[in-house]
Design a protein around this motif. Structure first.
Motif, PDB file in Angstrom:
ATOM      1  N   MET A  15       8.593   8.143  19.829  1.00  0.00           N
ATOM      2  CA  MET A  15       8.452   7.043  20.801  1.00  0.00           C
ATOM      3  C   MET A  15       8.907   5.766  20.193  1.00  0.00           C
ATOM      4  O   MET A  15       9.766   4.958  20.792  1.00  0.00           O
ATOM      5  CB  MET A  15       7.080   6.785  21.282  1.00  0.00           C
ATOM      6  CG  MET A  15       6.832   5.955  22.270  1.00  0.00           C
ATOM      7  SD  MET A  15       7.868   6.062  24.052  1.00  0.00           S
ATOM      8  CE  MET A  15       6.726   7.070  24.720  1.00  0.00           C
ATOM      9  N   LEU A  19      12.263   3.577  21.743  1.00  0.00           N
ATOM     10  CA  LEU A  19      12.126   2.045  22.126  1.00  0.00           C
ATOM     11  C   LEU A  19      12.721   1.032  21.327  1.00  0.00           C
ATOM     12  O   LEU A  19      13.324   0.270  21.951  1.00  0.00           O
ATOM     13  CB  LEU A  19      10.525   1.471  22.100  1.00  0.00           C
ATOM     14  CG  LEU A  19       9.682   2.361  22.868  1.00  0.00           C
ATOM     15  CD1 LEU A  19       8.313   1.877  22.712  1.00  0.00           C
ATOM     16  CD2 LEU A  19      10.157   2.484  24.585  1.00  0.00           C
ATOM     17  N   ASN A  20      13.118   1.666  19.985  1.00  0.00           N
ATOM     18  CA  ASN A  20      14.019   0.710  19.346  1.00  0.00           C
ATOM     19  C   ASN A  20      15.357   0.999  19.620  1.00  0.00           C
ATOM     20  O   ASN A  20      16.398   0.076  19.580  1.00  0.00           O
ATOM     21  CB  ASN A  20      13.869   0.907  17.892  1.00  0.00           C
ATOM     22  CG  ASN A  20      12.833   0.008  17.154  1.00  0.00           C
ATOM     23  OD1 ASN A  20      12.946  -0.812  16.530  1.00  0.00           O
ATOM     24  ND2 ASN A  20      11.622   0.651  16.985  1.00  0.00           N
ATOM     25  N   VAL A  22      16.505   1.114  22.794  1.00  0.00           N
ATOM     26  CA  VAL A  22      16.520   0.259  23.872  1.00  0.00           C
ATOM     27  C   VAL A  22      16.741  -1.234  23.369  1.00  0.00           C
ATOM     28  O   VAL A  22      17.327  -1.985  23.907  1.00  0.00           O
ATOM     29  CB  VAL A  22      15.423   0.382  24.778  1.00  0.00           C
ATOM     30  CG1 VAL A  22      15.499  -0.642  26.200  1.00  0.00           C
ATOM     31  CG2 VAL A  22      15.045   1.809  25.376  1.00  0.00           C
ATOM     32  N   ALA A  59       9.403  -1.954  18.926  1.00  0.00           N
ATOM     33  CA  ALA A  59       8.908  -1.123  19.967  1.00  0.00           C
ATOM     34  C   ALA A  59       7.949  -1.521  20.566  1.00  0.00           C
ATOM     35  O   ALA A  59       8.038  -1.386  22.033  1.00  0.00           O
ATOM     36  CB  ALA A  59       8.612   0.180  19.246  1.00  0.00           C
ATOM     37  N   GLN A  60       6.999  -2.493  20.217  1.00  0.00           N
ATOM     38  CA  GLN A  60       6.086  -3.005  20.994  1.00  0.00           C
ATOM     39  C   GLN A  60       6.470  -4.274  21.974  1.00  0.00           C
ATOM     40  O   GLN A  60       5.881  -4.226  23.291  1.00  0.00           O
ATOM     41  CB  GLN A  60       4.896  -3.712  20.026  1.00  0.00           C
ATOM     42  CG  GLN A  60       3.587  -4.311  20.900  1.00  0.00           C
ATOM     43  CD  GLN A  60       2.952  -3.083  21.501  1.00  0.00           C
ATOM     44  OE1 GLN A  60       2.593  -1.936  21.281  1.00  0.00           O
ATOM     45  NE2 GLN A  60       2.632  -3.378  22.928  1.00  0.00           N
ATOM     46  N   VAL A  62       9.350  -3.824  23.612  1.00  0.00           N
ATOM     47  CA  VAL A  62      10.142  -3.055  24.663  1.00  0.00           C
ATOM     48  C   VAL A  62       8.918  -2.608  25.603  1.00  0.00           C
ATOM     49  O   VAL A  62       8.891  -2.512  26.756  1.00  0.00           O
ATOM     50  CB  VAL A  62      10.908  -1.939  24.161  1.00  0.00           C
ATOM     51  CG1 VAL A  62      11.553  -1.230  25.234  1.00  0.00           C
ATOM     52  CG2 VAL A  62      11.983  -2.570  23.369  1.00  0.00           C
ATOM     53  N   TRP A  63       7.692  -1.841  24.815  1.00  0.00           N
ATOM     54  CA  TRP A  63       6.945  -1.410  25.630  1.00  0.00           C
ATOM     55  C   TRP A  63       6.044  -2.326  26.415  1.00  0.00           C
ATOM     56  O   TRP A  63       5.751  -2.134  27.586  1.00  0.00           O
ATOM     57  CB  TRP A  63       5.812  -0.555  24.652  1.00  0.00           C
ATOM     58  CG  TRP A  63       4.959   0.183  25.512  1.00  0.00           C
ATOM     59  CD1 TRP A  63       3.472  -0.026  25.531  1.00  0.00           C
ATOM     60  CD2 TRP A  63       5.093   1.370  26.357  1.00  0.00           C
ATOM     61  NE1 TRP A  63       2.959   0.969  26.342  1.00  0.00           N
ATOM     62  CE2 TRP A  63       3.666   1.883  26.935  1.00  0.00           C
ATOM     63  CE3 TRP A  63       6.049   2.137  26.616  1.00  0.00           C
ATOM     64  CZ2 TRP A  63       3.402   3.003  27.494  1.00  0.00           C
ATOM     65  CZ3 TRP A  63       6.018   3.158  27.524  1.00  0.00           C
ATOM     66  CH2 TRP A  63       4.510   3.751  27.828  1.00  0.00           C
ATOM     67  N   LEU A  66       8.064  -3.008  29.552  1.00  0.00           N
ATOM     68  CA  LEU A  66       8.062  -2.074  30.396  1.00  0.00           C
ATOM     69  C   LEU A  66       6.694  -2.043  31.246  1.00  0.00           C
ATOM     70  O   LEU A  66       6.727  -1.765  32.398  1.00  0.00           O
ATOM     71  CB  LEU A  66       7.930  -0.624  29.751  1.00  0.00           C
ATOM     72  CG  LEU A  66       9.500  -0.100  29.410  1.00  0.00           C
ATOM     73  CD1 LEU A  66       9.413   1.134  28.492  1.00  0.00           C
ATOM     74  CD2 LEU A  66      10.288  -0.064  30.671  1.00  0.00           C
ATOM     75  N   TYR A  82       8.604  11.793  27.759  1.00  0.00           N
ATOM     76  CA  TYR A  82       8.800  11.895  26.327  1.00  0.00           C
ATOM     77  C   TYR A  82       8.073  12.992  25.588  1.00  0.00           C
ATOM     78  O   TYR A  82       8.746  13.502  24.794  1.00  0.00           O
ATOM     79  CB  TYR A  82       8.182  10.561  25.735  1.00  0.00           C
ATOM     80  CG  TYR A  82       8.129  10.390  24.359  1.00  0.00           C
ATOM     81  CD1 TYR A  82       9.270  10.311  23.394  1.00  0.00           C
ATOM     82  CD2 TYR A  82       6.824  10.809  23.631  1.00  0.00           C
ATOM     83  CE1 TYR A  82       9.109  10.508  22.234  1.00  0.00           C
ATOM     84  CE2 TYR A  82       6.723  11.008  22.197  1.00  0.00           C
ATOM     85  CZ  TYR A  82       7.827  10.693  21.588  1.00  0.00           C
ATOM     86  OH  TYR A  82       7.812  10.693  20.231  1.00  0.00           O
ATOM     87  N   CYS A  97      15.389   2.868  31.260  1.00  0.00           N
ATOM     88  CA  CYS A  97      14.925   1.511  30.885  1.00  0.00           C
ATOM     89  C   CYS A  97      16.051   0.481  30.839  1.00  0.00           C
ATOM     90  O   CYS A  97      15.926  -0.463  31.287  1.00  0.00           O
ATOM     91  CB  CYS A  97      14.547   1.573  29.058  1.00  0.00           C
ATOM     92  SG  CYS A  97      13.065   2.230  28.660  1.00  0.00           S
TER      93      CYS A  97
END
Length: 264
Positions: A15, A19-20, A22, A59-60, A62-63, A66, A82, A97
């Motif tokens: 995950m 996200l990276n 994105v 990643a955090q 992007v999350w 979202l 996922y 995304c």
């Protein structure tokens, strides 16, 4: 071969890695991206090939973005899709995304978009597997009062079924182990821990996929319980009204190895 204008992102399938991908796409304005799980992917001679790192902070970010743009139900769908572990699902999650972040208005219900529709479909597939595992998992009790079950689901549903079994069997020590993904969940009456071991040492017939011939020292009543399941199944089964085709439709043969009443 000339470049096809597509950037190929190689990531590890996690995950964080997804996200990276994105994050990288928006950082370098690369929106025509093909995700790859290995560097042997087919691409043009001069194509852009990027190895995506696992940066927790990116990643955090992007999350968190979202979470601000999507409802809880859509975030749940994202996570379910996922867990399918499908590269096709990963690609749709990436495209989704990009679609979400490039539009000011909400797009999560726009099923005319192929990725919105695909994520909904993947969510249903993973959800069905979750419910089947919750219904079909059977435990074997060992002499030290550990209830153990080996499973091989189509998707990585252990994180999804964890709350169900913790709630339902909170007074028992249990271990559910995914043979294919080589990890399991162990509940010690207080917390759930992730564990790993060689499942072949527990059941040497794993590769046959037709039995649970545990080599552990089982409780002396296990054989009796197995027979009770078989007797109950036979007593409610009306042979004259058997419909094997319908039966397999609702209970596919790949699940039979979990069920005491199906094991010969």
């Amino acid at each position: 071969m000339l470049s096809d204008g597509i950037a190929y992102y190689y990531f590890d399938g996690s995950m964080v890695g997804l996200l990276n991908c994105v994050f990288r796409a928006f950082q370098f304005k690369e929106f025509q991206v093909q995700l790859c799980l290995n560097e042997g992917a087919q691409h043009g001679l001069f194509a852009t090939v990027v190895e995506i790192p696992n940066d927790e902070q990116h990643a955090q970010r992007v999350w968190s973005a979202l979470q601000q743009r999507l409802s809880k139900s859509s975030l749940r769908q994202f996570y379910f899709a996922y867990l399918s572990e499908s590269l096709d699902a990963y690609q749709h999650l990436f495209n989704y995304c990009v679609y979400v972040f490039r539009h000011q208005h909400s797009v999560e219900k726009n099923y005319s978009h192929p990725s919105v529709l695909a994520i909904s479909q993947w969510t249903k597939k993973v959800g069905r597997e979750k419910h089947r595992m919750e219904a079909f998992i059977r435990f074997k009790k060992t002499t030290d009062e550990l209830f153990i079950s080996l499973i091989r689901p189509d998707f990585n549903v252990l994180p999804l079924i964890q709350p169900h079994f913790k709630r339902r069997y909170q007074d028992q020590r249990w271990l559910i182990y995914d043979e294919q993904r080589k990890y399991g969940l162990y509940y010690d009456l207080r917390e759930i821990h992730e564990v790993s071991f060689d499942a072949n040492e527990v059941d040497p017939n794993i590769e046959k996929g037709t039995s649970q011939s545990f080599q552990l020292e089982l409780d002396e009543k296990e054989a009796l319980f197995d027979q009770l399941w078989k007797d109950y199944f036979n007593s409610i089964n009306i042979k004259e009204r058997q419909n094997i085709k319908l039966h397999v439709q609702y209970l596919p043969k790949r699940y039979w190895r979990y069920l005491n009443e199906k094991i010969i």
